[in-house]
Design a protein around this motif. Structure first.
Motif, PDB file in Angstrom:
ATOM      1  N   ASN A 143      45.492  54.331  34.055  1.00 50.66           N
ATOM      2  CA  ASN A 143      44.042  54.477  33.971  1.00 50.66           C
ATOM      3  C   ASN A 143      43.385  53.378  34.816  1.00 50.66           C
ATOM      4  O   ASN A 143      44.061  52.580  35.456  1.00 50.66           O
ATOM      5  CB  ASN A 143      43.562  54.429  32.511  1.00 50.66           C
ATOM      6  CG  ASN A 143      43.953  53.153  31.810  1.00 50.66           C
ATOM      7  OD1 ASN A 143      44.208  52.147  32.435  1.00 50.66           O
ATOM      8  ND2 ASN A 143      44.011  53.205  30.484  1.00 50.66           N
ATOM      9  N   ARG A 144      42.056  53.319  34.827  1.00 44.80           N
ATOM     10  CA  ARG A 144      41.358  52.363  35.686  1.00 44.80           C
ATOM     11  C   ARG A 144      41.680  50.917  35.317  1.00 44.80           C
ATOM     12  O   ARG A 144      41.824  50.057  36.182  1.00 44.80           O
ATOM     13  CB  ARG A 144      39.850  52.584  35.604  1.00 44.80           C
ATOM     14  CG  ARG A 144      39.411  53.836  36.289  1.00 44.80           C
ATOM     15  CD  ARG A 144      37.921  53.969  36.237  1.00 44.80           C
ATOM     16  NE  ARG A 144      37.529  55.202  36.884  1.00 44.80           N
ATOM     17  CZ  ARG A 144      36.341  55.413  37.386  1.00 44.80           C
ATOM     18  NH1 ARG A 144      35.420  54.476  37.296  1.00 44.80           N
ATOM     19  NH2 ARG A 144      36.056  56.543  37.968  1.00 44.80           N
ATOM     20  N   TRP A 145      41.753  50.644  34.027  1.00 44.27           N
ATOM     21  CA  TRP A 145      42.052  49.287  33.578  1.00 44.27           C
ATOM     22  C   TRP A 145      43.458  48.872  34.023  1.00 44.27           C
ATOM     23  O   TRP A 145      43.667  47.738  34.465  1.00 44.27           O
ATOM     24  CB  TRP A 145      41.900  49.204  32.067  1.00 44.27           C
ATOM     25  CG  TRP A 145      42.193  47.850  31.514  1.00 44.27           C
ATOM     26  CD1 TRP A 145      43.289  47.485  30.797  1.00 44.27           C
ATOM     27  CD2 TRP A 145      41.411  46.665  31.655  1.00 44.27           C
ATOM     28  NE1 TRP A 145      43.229  46.164  30.479  1.00 44.27           N
ATOM     29  CE2 TRP A 145      42.073  45.630  30.997  1.00 44.27           C
ATOM     30  CE3 TRP A 145      40.202  46.382  32.277  1.00 44.27           C
ATOM     31  CZ2 TRP A 145      41.572  44.341  30.945  1.00 44.27           C
ATOM     32  CZ3 TRP A 145      39.721  45.088  32.214  1.00 44.27           C
ATOM     33  CH2 TRP A 145      40.402  44.093  31.555  1.00 44.27           C
ATOM     34  N   GLN A 146      44.414  49.766  33.910  1.00 50.11           N
ATOM     35  CA  GLN A 146      45.784  49.457  34.335  1.00 50.11           C
ATOM     36  C   GLN A 146      45.859  49.304  35.849  1.00 50.11           C
ATOM     37  O   GLN A 146      46.613  48.452  36.345  1.00 50.11           O
ATOM     38  CB  GLN A 146      46.738  50.536  33.854  1.00 50.11           C
ATOM     39  CG  GLN A 146      46.962  50.516  32.364  1.00 50.11           C
ATOM     40  CD  GLN A 146      47.770  51.709  31.883  1.00 50.11           C
ATOM     41  OE1 GLN A 146      47.754  52.769  32.499  1.00 50.11           O
ATOM     42  NE2 GLN A 146      48.471  51.524  30.770  1.00 50.11           N
ATOM     43  N   CYS A 147      45.105  50.112  36.581  1.00 51.18           N
ATOM     44  CA  CYS A 147      45.074  49.956  38.045  1.00 51.18           C
ATOM     45  C   CYS A 147      44.525  48.582  38.428  1.00 51.18           C
ATOM     46  O   CYS A 147      45.017  47.949  39.358  1.00 51.18           O
ATOM     47  CB  CYS A 147      44.220  51.041  38.686  1.00 51.18           C
ATOM     48  SG  CYS A 147      44.987  52.664  38.738  1.00 51.18           S
ATOM     49  N   LEU A 148      43.520  48.142  37.685  1.00 48.80           N
ATOM     50  CA  LEU A 148      42.938  46.828  37.970  1.00 48.80           C
ATOM     51  C   LEU A 148      43.910  45.708  37.629  1.00 48.80           C
ATOM     52  O   LEU A 148      44.180  44.833  38.457  1.00 48.80           O
ATOM     53  CB  LEU A 148      41.634  46.650  37.191  1.00 48.80           C
ATOM     54  CG  LEU A 148      40.995  45.272  37.290  1.00 48.80           C
ATOM     55  CD1 LEU A 148      40.383  45.071  38.663  1.00 48.80           C
ATOM     56  CD2 LEU A 148      39.964  45.089  36.208  1.00 48.80           C
ATOM     57  N   THR A 149      44.463  45.740  36.404  1.00 47.43           N
ATOM     58  CA  THR A 149      45.272  44.608  35.946  1.00 47.43           C
ATOM     59  C   THR A 149      46.694  44.594  36.497  1.00 47.43           C
ATOM     60  O   THR A 149      47.279  43.531  36.664  1.00 47.43           O
ATOM     61  CB  THR A 149      45.335  44.581  34.416  1.00 47.43           C
ATOM     62  OG1 THR A 149      45.880  45.814  33.943  1.00 47.43           O
ATOM     63  CG2 THR A 149      43.957  44.348  33.828  1.00 47.43           C
ATOM     64  N   ARG A 150      47.244  45.746  36.771  1.00 45.88           N
ATOM     65  CA  ARG A 150      48.649  45.785  37.203  1.00 45.88           C
ATOM     66  C   ARG A 150      48.843  45.994  38.695  1.00 45.88           C
ATOM     67  O   ARG A 150      49.944  45.794  39.203  1.00 45.88           O
ATOM     68  CB  ARG A 150      49.391  46.879  36.441  1.00 45.88           C
ATOM     69  CG  ARG A 150      49.493  46.566  34.969  1.00 45.88           C
ATOM     70  CD  ARG A 150      50.356  47.549  34.273  1.00 45.88           C
ATOM     71  NE  ARG A 150      50.412  47.258  32.839  1.00 45.88           N
ATOM     72  CZ  ARG A 150      51.132  47.931  32.000  1.00 45.88           C
ATOM     73  NH1 ARG A 150      51.859  48.948  32.429  1.00 45.88           N
ATOM     74  NH2 ARG A 150      51.141  47.599  30.727  1.00 45.88           N
ATOM     75  N   VAL A 151      47.790  46.432  39.395  1.00 47.85           N
ATOM     76  CA  VAL A 151      47.930  46.683  40.828  1.00 47.85           C
ATOM     77  C   VAL A 151      47.000  45.777  41.636  1.00 47.85           C
ATOM     78  O   VAL A 151      47.450  44.996  42.473  1.00 47.85           O
ATOM     79  CB  VAL A 151      47.667  48.173  41.160  1.00 47.85           C
ATOM     80  CG1 VAL A 151      47.768  48.413  42.659  1.00 47.85           C
ATOM     81  CG2 VAL A 151      48.640  49.070  40.423  1.00 47.85           C
ATOM     82  N   LEU A 152      45.693  45.888  41.387  1.00 48.42           N
ATOM     83  CA  LEU A 152      44.725  45.185  42.219  1.00 48.42           C
ATOM     84  C   LEU A 152      44.778  43.663  42.022  1.00 48.42           C
ATOM     85  O   LEU A 152      44.818  42.914  43.002  1.00 48.42           O
ATOM     86  CB  LEU A 152      43.310  45.700  41.941  1.00 48.42           C
ATOM     87  CG  LEU A 152      42.230  45.132  42.844  1.00 48.42           C
ATOM     88  CD1 LEU A 152      42.458  45.586  44.277  1.00 48.42           C
ATOM     89  CD2 LEU A 152      40.867  45.556  42.372  1.00 48.42           C
ATOM     90  N   LEU A 153      44.767  43.207  40.782  1.00 49.69           N
ATOM     91  CA  LEU A 153      44.770  41.754  40.551  1.00 49.69           C
ATOM     92  C   LEU A 153      46.029  41.057  41.075  1.00 49.69           C
ATOM     93  O   LEU A 153      45.921  39.999  41.698  1.00 49.69           O
ATOM     94  CB  LEU A 153      44.557  41.443  39.070  1.00 49.69           C
ATOM     95  CG  LEU A 153      43.129  41.657  38.557  1.00 49.69           C
ATOM     96  CD1 LEU A 153      43.044  41.326  37.077  1.00 49.69           C
ATOM     97  CD2 LEU A 153      42.146  40.847  39.346  1.00 49.69           C
ATOM     98  N   PRO A 154      47.237  41.602  40.857  1.00 51.53           N
ATOM     99  CA  PRO A 154      48.402  40.920  41.456  1.00 51.53           C
ATOM    100  C   PRO A 154      48.377  40.907  42.985  1.00 51.53           C
ATOM    101  O   PRO A 154      48.817  39.936  43.601  1.00 51.53           O
ATOM    102  CB  PRO A 154      49.592  41.729  40.939  1.00 51.53           C
ATOM    103  CG  PRO A 154      49.117  42.337  39.678  1.00 51.53           C
ATOM    104  CD  PRO A 154      47.671  42.631  39.903  1.00 51.53           C
ATOM    105  N   LEU A 155      47.840  41.974  43.596  1.00 50.82           N
ATOM    106  CA  LEU A 155      47.767  41.989  45.055  1.00 50.82           C
ATOM    107  C   LEU A 155      46.670  41.058  45.584  1.00 50.82           C
ATOM    108  O   LEU A 155      46.763  40.561  46.700  1.00 50.82           O
ATOM    109  CB  LEU A 155      47.527  43.415  45.559  1.00 50.82           C
ATOM    110  CG  LEU A 155      48.695  44.376  45.394  1.00 50.82           C
ATOM    111  CD1 LEU A 155      48.284  45.786  45.808  1.00 50.82           C
ATOM    112  CD2 LEU A 155      49.888  43.920  46.211  1.00 50.82           C
ATOM    113  N   ALA A 156      45.649  40.824  44.777  1.00 47.69           N
ATOM    114  CA  ALA A 156      44.556  39.939  45.188  1.00 47.69           C
ATOM    115  C   ALA A 156      44.794  38.489  44.784  1.00 47.69           C
ATOM    116  O   ALA A 156      43.951  37.633  45.061  1.00 47.69           O
ATOM    117  CB  ALA A 156      43.247  40.439  44.589  1.00 47.69           C
TER     118      ALA A 156
END
Length: 131
Positions: free
Chosen positions: A38-51
C-alpha cells in the motif's frame, strides 16, 4: 531566534532530498504497488531507504553549518538561548577559561566526527567504481 535559523537551513536539507528523490525511478514505486504494497509500505520500505543518502547528506550538512551558527542567537537572544559554539566563544573570550573552552570544543569535535563516521558507516560510498 531558532525560527530564523530553521528558515535559513531549510533549503540545505530540501535540495539534497529533492536531488535524490528525483533520481529514483518511478517504476520502482509502481513495482512495489503491483506486488501488493500500500502507499504507506511504498513510502517506508521503498522510498525512504532509497532516499536515505540524501537525508543523511542534508542532515550532516545542516548540522555542520549549525555548529558555527552563533552570531544570530547572540545578537537576537542574548545569553538566554546559548548554543555550544557561543558557549565556547564565551569561555575563551569573556571568562578567559581556556581549559573549559578547550574541553567544550573537544566535545563538539568528537560529536561532529562521530556523526560523520556514523554517516559513512550507514551510507558509505555510493559510487564505488567512480571518482
Amino acid at each position: 531566534v531558532y525560527k530564523r535559523q530553521t528558515y535559513i537551513m531549510l533549503p540545505f536539507i530540501i535540495l539534497p532530498l529533492y536531488g535524490v528523490i528525483k533520481k529514483i525511478d518511478p517504476s520502482t514505486l509502481q513495482a512495489a504497488a503491483l506486488c501488493g504494497a500500500n502507499r504507506w509500505q511504498c513510502l517506508t520500505r521503498v522510498l525512504l531507504p532509497l532516499a536515505m543518502p540524501g537525508m543523511a547528506a542534508g542532515a550532516l550538512m545542516v548540522f555542520v553549518m549549525s555548529l558555527g551558527y552563533f552570531v544570530t542567537p547572540s545578537l537576537l537572544g542574548g545569553t538566554a538561548n546559548m548554543m555550544l559554539a557561543e558557549l565556547i566563544a564565551q569561555f575563551v573570550q569573556s571568562l578567559v577559561n581556556w581549559g573549559m573552552g578547550g574541553a567544550a570544543a573537544l566535545v563538539l569535535l568528537v560529536v561532529t566526527l562521530s556523526l560523520y563516521a556514523v554517516q559513512l558507516r550507514f551510507v558509505g560510498n555510493q559510487n564505488p567504481g567512480g571518482r
